[in-house]
Structures are given as C-alpha cells and as structure tokens.
Design a protein around this motif. Structure first.
Motif, PDB file in Angstrom:
ATOM      1  N   ARG A 158       0.835  -1.209   0.000  1.00 10.47           N
ATOM      2  CA  ARG A 158       0.000   0.000   0.000  1.00 10.47           C
ATOM      3  C   ARG A 158       0.867   1.255   0.000  1.00 10.47           C
ATOM      4  O   ARG A 158       0.552   2.232  -0.690  1.00 10.47           O
ATOM      5  N   ASN A 204       0.715   4.144  -2.812  1.00  8.38           N
ATOM      6  CA  ASN A 204       0.513   5.548  -2.425  1.00  8.38           C
ATOM      7  C   ASN A 204       1.658   6.426  -2.933  1.00  8.38           C
ATOM      8  O   ASN A 204       1.437   7.565  -3.351  1.00  8.38           O
ATOM      9  N   ASN A 236      -5.721   2.387  -6.868  1.00  6.97           N
ATOM     10  CA  ASN A 236      -6.413   2.179  -5.581  1.00  6.97           C
ATOM     11  C   ASN A 236      -7.235   0.895  -5.594  1.00  6.97           C
ATOM     12  O   ASN A 236      -7.269   0.146  -4.609  1.00  6.97           O
TER      13      ASN A 236
END
Length: 323
Positions: free
Chosen positions: A255, A259, A316
């Motif tokens: 993640r 990001n 995402n």
C-alpha cells in the motif's frame, strides 16, 4: 563528505538516469534524505545551440539541493564555452558533473558517454577545460572501461584527478557489458586506492545491505544508487539508517508503494502536465508494483489510460484487491 567547497550531509547519492531522475522523482528521493542528487544528463551541444528540450531537463528546485547538474559531450571547446556562457550564470545547482559512462548507442555513436573511455587523452582535455571554465566543483562519472580488452578505469581516474576534478564516480561494468552480469566492485576498490579525491561506487546496489557491503569492500567514500531506486525511493532512508544506526528498517508495504506511485503521478502532472505525466508514470508503475500479485495486468491496464484520475482509481482498486 565534501566535494570541492560543497558539504554533502551524507554519502549516499542518487545516480543520474535518463528518463528517470527528473524533478518529480528527485523530490521523492530527497524526502528520503538522499545526500546528493544528480540530474538527468544534459547535452552540452543542446545547450550550445539553445535547444529548449535540453533546457527543460535543467529545472531544479531549491529543496533538492545540493544538486549535481550532469552534462555530456566530447568537444572540450564547446563544453567549456557552454559552462562559461550559460551554466556559470545558473545559481540553482552546486556541482557540475561530466558523464563519461552512459552506454546507450545513441550517445556512444557520437563519441560521447562511455565512448570516451577509449580516449584517455581526450578525457584529460575535457576535464581540464571544463574545470578551468567552471565556477563550481567539477566531478566525473566513468565506467570500468570500454570492453574486457580495455579495462582502464584506474588510468582514466588518475588523469581525471590530475585534470582538476573534485570527485569521481565509477560504475563497475564496461560499456560492452551495459547492465548485464555482475558489477565488478574490485575495480572500484582499485580506483579508490589509486587516487586521493573522493570516489563514489556505483553498480548493483539494490538494498541497504548492498550499500554497506560495497562501502566495506571497496573503502569508497560513498555509494551511488541508480536502478535500485526505481520504484523504491525508500532505499535512501533505509540505507542511511543502516549505515548510521545499524538499524535496517522494514521494506515499504504494498500500500505504501502504491501511495508513493500516486504521489509520483501527482508531481509529474504538476511539473509536466497531465498528457506527459500519464505516459511517464507507466514505467514507474511497473517498478513500484514489481513482485506484487498480478502486477503484469495492472501494468497492461495502465497503458490504456490517458487520464490521471483513471490511473489513480485503477491503482487504488488494485491495492484493495490484493490486500
């Protein structure tokens, strides 16, 4: 580490990589406490003839500094003239680096980059003329040699030092090897033993442990990380923690990687505009997602989009699906 009159807060540098180390990527690496940043290489002839695309490569932000602006070329007179008439008036970079290591055919065919390793006399002329012309410290990046029959990095390093350079970076491969095989750290060790100016070792540093091992084996003054930083700006902070505190921080999570990729895209849009940014981010998506489940599919899908929001949504959605 000190390069000429410039203090560098640590001995871990970001290598210059064409098409990779643009302003957006450099800012992400700076957030990870890289000590010295190199720009993409800039053509001395391009500057000489006022090429606008060439000048675009020289956009530098104050927060990146200290920054080494890298130029390439093989005509000592043109290079010195460009330095005197154009680069000496720029006050947004700190060090001037000369590329004598790029192996790509389009650079080498013009006698530039690592082709110069075949002509040590010309190397000396280029360095001495640029040093005389420059109001900033001059450094040089080389390779091990041209091919296995001409491994001359030690000879070239001595010439570069005698010509007035303030630092030398060396990649432990010949031009013939490109990026294949294993980098020869022994040649880095030999160069370090042969000259007095600081030496940065480059080649096959893909983890903090690699950086530590290179420093211990070669006794070089610092490490220069290139391909190991693609999709992985954390490598700088993690390396510094290991070197200074003996602590190896954990690798970023999937993640965190996604990001960072999104943040990277946002920066690209800000500095280059959406049309260029969505094309530029594609290769970075491949690097950020390397090793993740079904990452080839996400790379393929991202190539179809020309819209920032769609790419962000795709990223995402992807990370949600694999966690």
């Amino acid at each position: 580490m000190k390069i000429g009159n410039i203090d560098i807060k640590n001995n871990v540098a970001l290598a210059p990589m064409a098409g990779v180390t643009d302003l957006s990527f450099r800012l992400l690496c700076k957030e990870q406490n890289v000590g010295l940043i190199y720009t993409e290489m800039v053509s001395a002839k391009g500057l000489y003839y006022g090429d606008k695309k060439t000048e675009e490569l020289m956009k530098i932000k104050q927060e990146e500094r200290p920054v080494s602006l890298q130029i390439f070329g093989s005509d000592p007179n043109i290079m010195a003239k460009v330095v005197k008439e154009k680069l000496n008036y720029k006050d947004d970079f700190d060090i001037l680096d000369i590329n004598m290591g790029c192996p790509t055919p389009k650079i080498v065919k013009n006698g530039d980059g690592s082709a110069l390793m075949k002509n040590p006399k010309l190397i000396g002329k280029i360095v001495s003329e640029v040093v005389k012309a420059s109001n900033k410290p001059v450094t040089v990046k080389i390779r091990k040699g041209w091919d296995h029959n001409k491994i001359n990095a030690v000879e070239v390093a001595k010439i570069i030092e005698d010509s007035g350079a303030s630092l030398l970076a060396i990649h432990g491969r010949t031009r013939e090897e490109f990026y294949s095989g294993k980098a020869d750290w022994g040649i880095i060790k030999n160069v370090k033993e042969a000259i007095e100016i600081p030496v940065l070792g480059n080649g096959d540093i893909f983890s903090p442990l690699d950086a530590k091992e290179m420093l211990e084996y070669t006794n070089c003054d610092g490490v220069m990380i290139g391909r190991g930083a693609r999709g992985n700006p954390w490598i700088f902070n993690r390396t510094l923690k290991l070197l200074s505190e003996g602590i190896l921080p954990s690798e970023p999570t999937n993640r965190e990687k996604i990001n960072m990729c999104i943040k990277h895209l946002e920066l690209l849009v800000h500095y280059k505009g959406e049309q260029i940014a969505v094309k530029d981010i594609r290769k970075h998506i491949g690097w950020y997602t390397k090793g993740m489940h079904n990452s080839s599919a996400i790379r393929g899908q991202s190539n179809k989009f020309n819209n920032k929001e769609k790419i962000i949504y795709l990223l995402n959605e992807y990370i949600d699906s694999i966690e």
